[in-house]
Scaffold this active site. Structure first.
Site, PDB file in Angstrom:
ATOM      1  N   CYS A   2       0.791  -1.377  -0.123  1.00 39.52           N
ATOM      2  CA  CYS A   2       0.368   0.508  -0.416  1.00 39.52           C
ATOM      3  C   CYS A   2       1.073   1.350   0.518  1.00 39.52           C
ATOM      4  O   CYS A   2       1.978   0.919   0.311  1.00 39.52           O
ATOM      5  CB  CYS A   2      -0.968   0.167   1.294  1.00 39.52           C
ATOM      6  SG  CYS A   2      -2.133  -1.500   1.740  1.00 39.52           S
ATOM      7  N   ARG A  27       2.859   0.323  -4.955  1.00 36.13           N
ATOM      8  CA  ARG A  27       3.002  -0.548  -4.135  1.00 36.13           C
ATOM      9  C   ARG A  27       2.005  -1.659  -4.174  1.00 36.13           C
ATOM     10  O   ARG A  27       1.391  -2.302  -3.444  1.00 36.13           O
ATOM     11  CB  ARG A  27       3.660   0.668  -3.266  1.00 36.13           C
ATOM     12  CG  ARG A  27       4.755   1.526  -2.736  1.00 36.13           C
ATOM     13  CD  ARG A  27       4.455   2.286  -2.169  1.00 36.13           C
ATOM     14  NE  ARG A  27       4.376   2.243  -0.732  1.00 36.13           N
ATOM     15  CZ  ARG A  27       5.697   1.539   0.400  1.00 36.13           C
ATOM     16  NH1 ARG A  27       6.820   1.972  -0.905  1.00 36.13           N
ATOM     17  NH2 ARG A  27       5.763   1.012   1.252  1.00 36.13           N
ATOM     18  N   TRP A  73      -2.839  -2.266  -1.892  1.00 30.20           N
ATOM     19  CA  TRP A  73      -2.800  -4.271  -1.889  1.00 30.20           C
ATOM     20  C   TRP A  73      -3.327  -4.353  -1.119  1.00 30.20           C
ATOM     21  O   TRP A  73      -2.732  -4.838   0.708  1.00 30.20           O
ATOM     22  CB  TRP A  73      -1.575  -4.194  -1.837  1.00 30.20           C
ATOM     23  CG  TRP A  73      -0.847  -5.624  -2.356  1.00 30.20           C
ATOM     24  CD1 TRP A  73      -1.005  -6.159  -3.297  1.00 30.20           C
ATOM     25  CD2 TRP A  73      -0.427  -6.639  -1.472  1.00 30.20           C
ATOM     26  NE1 TRP A  73      -0.179  -7.424  -3.443  1.00 30.20           N
ATOM     27  CE2 TRP A  73      -0.407  -7.828  -2.175  1.00 30.20           C
ATOM     28  CE3 TRP A  73      -0.575  -7.119  -0.537  1.00 30.20           C
ATOM     29  CZ2 TRP A  73      -0.060  -8.935  -2.390  1.00 30.20           C
ATOM     30  CZ3 TRP A  73      -0.218  -8.117   0.710  1.00 30.20           C
ATOM     31  CH2 TRP A  73       0.247  -8.830  -0.496  1.00 30.20           C
ATOM     32  N   ASN A  99      -0.980   1.351   5.757  1.00 30.86           N
ATOM     33  CA  ASN A  99      -0.005   0.696   5.342  1.00 30.86           C
ATOM     34  C   ASN A  99       0.960  -0.114   6.006  1.00 30.86           C
ATOM     35  O   ASN A  99       1.464   0.734   7.265  1.00 30.86           O
ATOM     36  CB  ASN A  99       1.100   1.531   4.717  1.00 30.86           C
ATOM     37  CG  ASN A  99       3.090   0.245   4.253  1.00 30.86           C
ATOM     38  OD1 ASN A  99       1.930  -0.448   3.797  1.00 30.86           O
ATOM     39  ND2 ASN A  99       4.004   1.037   3.605  1.00 30.86           N
ATOM     40  N   GLY A 100       0.511  -1.664   6.078  1.00 28.16           N
ATOM     41  CA  GLY A 100       0.709  -2.738   6.569  1.00 28.16           C
ATOM     42  C   GLY A 100       0.072  -3.849   7.346  1.00 28.16           C
ATOM     43  O   GLY A 100      -1.109  -3.318   7.295  1.00 28.16           O
ATOM     44  N   LYS A 484       9.910 -14.252 -14.371  1.00 24.87           N
ATOM     45  CA  LYS A 484       9.889 -12.773 -14.900  1.00 24.87           C
ATOM     46  C   LYS A 484       8.986 -13.688 -15.920  1.00 24.87           C
ATOM     47  O   LYS A 484       7.533 -12.299 -16.221  1.00 24.87           O
ATOM     48  CB  LYS A 484      10.986 -12.214 -16.230  1.00 24.87           C
ATOM     49  CG  LYS A 484      11.907 -11.839 -15.687  1.00 24.87           C
ATOM     50  CD  LYS A 484      11.845 -10.106 -14.964  1.00 24.87           C
ATOM     51  CE  LYS A 484      11.185 -10.042 -13.288  1.00 24.87           C
ATOM     52  NZ  LYS A 484      12.184  -9.824 -12.337  1.00 24.87           N
ATOM     53  N   GLU A 487       5.506 -13.718 -13.679  1.00 24.44           N
ATOM     54  CA  GLU A 487       4.634 -12.731 -13.555  1.00 24.44           C
ATOM     55  C   GLU A 487       4.164 -11.609 -13.818  1.00 24.44           C
ATOM     56  O   GLU A 487       3.061 -11.162 -13.705  1.00 24.44           O
ATOM     57  CB  GLU A 487       5.445 -11.564 -11.920  1.00 24.44           C
ATOM     58  CG  GLU A 487       6.239 -11.215 -12.705  1.00 24.44           C
ATOM     59  CD  GLU A 487       8.255 -10.724 -11.738  1.00 24.44           C
ATOM     60  OE1 GLU A 487       7.441  -9.809 -10.507  1.00 24.44           O
ATOM     61  OE2 GLU A 487       8.906 -10.210 -11.835  1.00 24.44           O
ATOM     62  N   LYS A 602       5.472  -4.494  -5.760  1.00 22.35           N
ATOM     63  CA  LYS A 602       6.464  -3.148  -5.855  1.00 22.35           C
ATOM     64  C   LYS A 602       7.200  -3.682  -5.005  1.00 22.35           C
ATOM     65  O   LYS A 602       8.446  -4.599  -4.254  1.00 22.35           O
ATOM     66  CB  LYS A 602       6.881  -2.344  -6.201  1.00 22.35           C
ATOM     67  CG  LYS A 602       8.723  -2.098  -6.462  1.00 22.35           C
ATOM     68  CD  LYS A 602       8.601  -2.558  -8.404  1.00 22.35           C
ATOM     69  CE  LYS A 602       9.962  -2.159  -7.960  1.00 22.35           C
ATOM     70  NZ  LYS A 602      10.698  -3.206  -8.991  1.00 22.35           N
TER      71      LYS A 602
HETATM   72  O1  M6R Z   1      12.451  -4.731  -3.229  1.00 16.63           O
HETATM   73  P1  M6R Z   1      13.467  -6.346  -3.058  1.00 16.63           P
HETATM   74  O2  M6R Z   1      14.549  -6.538  -4.127  1.00 16.63           O
HETATM   75  O3  M6R Z   1      13.573  -6.511  -1.574  1.00 16.63           O
HETATM   76  O4  M6R Z   1      11.979  -7.133  -3.272  1.00 16.63           O
HETATM   77  C1  M6R Z   1      12.052  -8.475  -3.595  1.00 16.63           C
HETATM   78  C2  M6R Z   1      10.582  -9.075  -4.514  1.00 16.63           C
HETATM   79  O5  M6R Z   1      10.043  -8.408  -3.664  1.00 16.63           O
HETATM   80  C3  M6R Z   1      11.228  -8.926  -5.307  1.00 16.63           C
HETATM   81  O6  M6R Z   1      12.378  -8.902  -6.712  1.00 16.63           O
HETATM   82  C4  M6R Z   1       9.883  -9.331  -6.532  1.00 16.63           C
HETATM   83  O7  M6R Z   1      10.172 -10.946  -6.940  1.00 16.63           O
HETATM   84  C5  M6R Z   1       9.523  -9.006  -8.153  1.00 16.63           C
HETATM   85  N1  M6R Z   1       8.376  -8.926  -8.447  1.00 16.63           N
HETATM   86  C6  M6R Z   1      10.427  -9.857  -8.887  1.00 16.63           C
HETATM   87  O8  M6R Z   1      10.696  -9.281 -10.183  1.00 16.63           O
END
Ligand code: M6R
Length: 607
Positions: A2, A27, A73, A99-100, A484, A487, A602
């Site tokens: 969020c 987010r 989210w 958020n949390g 990739k 997702e 993200k």
């Molecule tokens: O911000 P971070 O690198 O810690 O995020 C880790 C994962 O959440 C992130 O890499 C996620 O798997 C992506 N959607 C991959 O594309």
């Protein structure tokens, strides 16, 4: 996850809030809402869908120069208009965005309901509004602080009261919150991207801090009311860094930025004279670096895959035992922290809760943990206190691309540094540097295959299952290629070691399950070609990534994607970029929401 935002200033709050939420949409994007205050009344507008849909129902002339906003989210409660934030107390004069996760919300809610409070949503967050209302005796900040004493869990939150014009109160514990300091205006947000178009002056809140803002002033204190003196920092990102700049999607922009982002990650860090790397941010003396006995990497998702590549590399090149582990697993298995171990917490966002929590647990056990982060000032970067910034620039598409190659760059530099202290000769160091320095140009050259990759993605987009297969350093790249594709295209894809398929996955091979083989010009090439032939023998379709003049691979595969020739250790960089493009074009062909794929966000700041 969020995103939250708050604004106090001279402008129409609704515009600032909606623009800020658009920047925070990465987010979470299943529903959104704003609350704007004017003439002692709160107006709340919220709905299911993205910010563009929320914008459609916000009246052009909505009055109010202060307010709060949220993009969601979902964690507790389905996605619908009622569960969208902001949430209010019974009287509707207090509103919050959160958020949390409030872990003890059930007990709190039960008590509040017994006392006569009426809840409208299924969210955990709504309890905050009711509690603030219970504690309110004319001062919002005090009421928020008393509420926080009762909350268990994580929060970045902002609260507004209709009876306290021009004032917002925010707090953080485990979810980010940043104060933006403007000219006669103040902002609160989950992330600096929401405020970058208004101010570059920011203050990062720490856990346990509460901030109160008006348009011209702010003060920060802890939960016990002690003032906290904080430094105002200046953001170095430019607004254009967070724009698409002519690309249809952030993901495409970020893929094509990789020659520059990889270069940025190594700039100023190569010491030609001594054939080594300079990584001052590690804050470790030569003796301390020499004394490292083993290295452990914790991360999630794409960052974990970068860690897996690094583990292969560090062990084989620097001859120091190195492993990578999922942060989400490590944090709950009571890990043993041995003397002589060095840990890396790797995270693009620097906010991933699993990685942050794993890091905290390791530190509690006395471990030395360095961060490898992109976002400057993020929680992991700050709590680590030392490490390597990868300087990718903002990565906005949910699917991580340029952060991966920049994380690799940071690890390759670290490997060079440490290997030169142990077993690597001056000449080998120079060769390693030459290979690294060639990378931006080679990644650029790889883009010559762009149209061909697009054509292949379109040709194969009808298949529902894929295998991604590689070995050695390129095995984690196969995992990343599969991640990739799944997702952003929602196609089922599995990454495996090519050697491993005979232990099970080969049962999946038929003419409806294509395999994507990574066959670089390295010592394992022959073995991977054998695995490829095993797949062909079972009528499996094969797309192979190999150097252009590899006749044997060309003859065996149904299709190839040519990658530039490089030093043997450098192929992960050159393999992943075409796989990112393959996923991108497949998702485009299938009409997917490339930058904001379903169910994802993200920055994963919940468990
Ligand atoms: O911000 P971070 O690198 O810690 O995020 C880790 C994962 O959440 C992130 O890499 C996620 O798997 C992506 N959607 C991959 O594309």
């Amino acid at each position: 996850m969020c995103g939250i935002i708050g604004y106090c200033g001279p402008r129409a709050a609704k515009d600032v809030l909606l623009d800020g939420l658009k920047r925070l949409e990465y987010r979470g994007y299943d529903s959104a809402g704003i609350c704007v205050a004017s003439a002692g009344e709160l107006t709340i507008i919220k709905r299911t869908g993205k910010i563009a849909q929320l914008r459609e129902i916000v009246p052009e002339n909505l009055p109010g120069v202060y307010g709060i906003g949220h993009t969601r989210w979902a964690t507790h409660g389905v996605v619908n208009d009622v569960n969208a934030h902001p949430h209010t107390n019974c009287a509707g004069d207090i509103a919050i965005v959160h958020n949390g996760i409030i872990e003890n919300f059930s007990a709190l809610k039960e008590k509040l309901v017994n006392e006569g409070h009426v809840f409208r949503s299924q969210t955990d967050s709504e309890v905050i509004a009711h509690l603030v209302s219970d504690f309110y005796e004319g001062d919002l900040e005090t009421a928020v602080k008393e509420t926080l004493q009762l909350l268990k869990g994580t929060y970045g939150l902002i609260c507004i009261h209709a009876k306290e014009p021009g004032r917002l109160v925010g707090a953080r514990n485990g979810s980010p919150l940043v104060l933006g300091v403007g000219q006669e205006e103040m902002f609160l947000a989950s992330d600096v991207m929401a405020t970058l178009s208004h101010t570059k002056q920011v203050v990062y809140l720490e856990d346990g801090e509460v901030v109160s803002i008006t348009n011209s002033d702010y003060h920060i204190c802890d939960l016990r009311d002690r003032p906290v003196d904080k430094k105002i920092e200046t953001i170095s990102w430019e607004l254009e860094n967070i724009e698409k700049q002519g690309h249809p999607h952030f993901m495409e922009k970020e893929i094509f930025e990789q020659p520059e982002s990889v270069l940025r990650a190594m700039q100023g860090r190569i010491d030609q004279e001594n054939a080594t790397a300079r990584l001052g941010g590690l804050n470790m003396s030569t003796t301390e670096l020499r004394d490292i006995e083993r290295i452990k990497i914790v991360a999630a998702g794409t960052s974990f895959h970068a860690g897996l590549v690094a583990a292969y590399l560090i062990e084989s090149v620097a001859q120091i035992p190195c492993t990578a582990e999922l942060a989400s697993e490590l944090r709950y298995r009571n890990p043993i922290v041995e003397r002589g171990s060095l840990y890396f917490a790797v995270s693009q966002s620097g906010e991933t809760l699993d990685t942050l929590s794993a890091m905290r647990e390791l530190k509690r056990k006395g471990a030395r943990v360095l961060g490898i982060c992109n976002v400057v000032g993020s929680s992991i970067a700050r709590e680590a206190g030392a490490g390597v910034y990868i300087h990718s620039g903002p990565e906005i598409a949910v699917a991580s691309t340029k952060a991966f190659t920049s994380q690799l760059t940071a690890f390759y530099l670290f490997t060079l540094l440490i290997a030169r202290m142990h077993n690597m000769s001056f000449e080998a160091g120079r060769d390693f540097i030459a290979c690294l320095e060639a990378l931006p140009g080679l990644i650029q050259k790889g883009f010559e295959e762009q149209n061909h990759i697009r054509a292949l993605a379109e040709k194969y987009s009808r298949y529902r299952d894929f295998l991604f297969l590689g070995r050695g350093l390129n095995y984690p790249v196969a995992l990343e290629g599969a991640l990739k594709l799944k997702e952003i295209s929602y196609i089922h894809a599995e990454g495996y070691s090519a050697a491993e398929i005979k232990h099970g996955p080969i049962a999946l091979i038929n003419d409806e399950t294509p395999s994507i083989f990574l066959v670089p010009n390295d010592s394992l090439r022959g073995k991977v070609i054998s695995n490829m032939k095993e797949v062909k023998a079972r009528k499996g379709k094969v797309i192979a990534l190999c150097v252009a003049d590899d006749a044997e691979v060309r003859d065996t595969a149904d299709d190839i994607i040519a990658i530039p020739k490089a030093g043997e250790l450098m192929y992960p960089f050159l393999m992943i970029v075409p796989l990112q493009l393959f996923a991108y074009y497949t998702a485009l062909k299938l009409g997917r929401d490339v930058d904001q794929p379903r169910n994802l966000a993200k920055s994963v700041t919940v468990e």
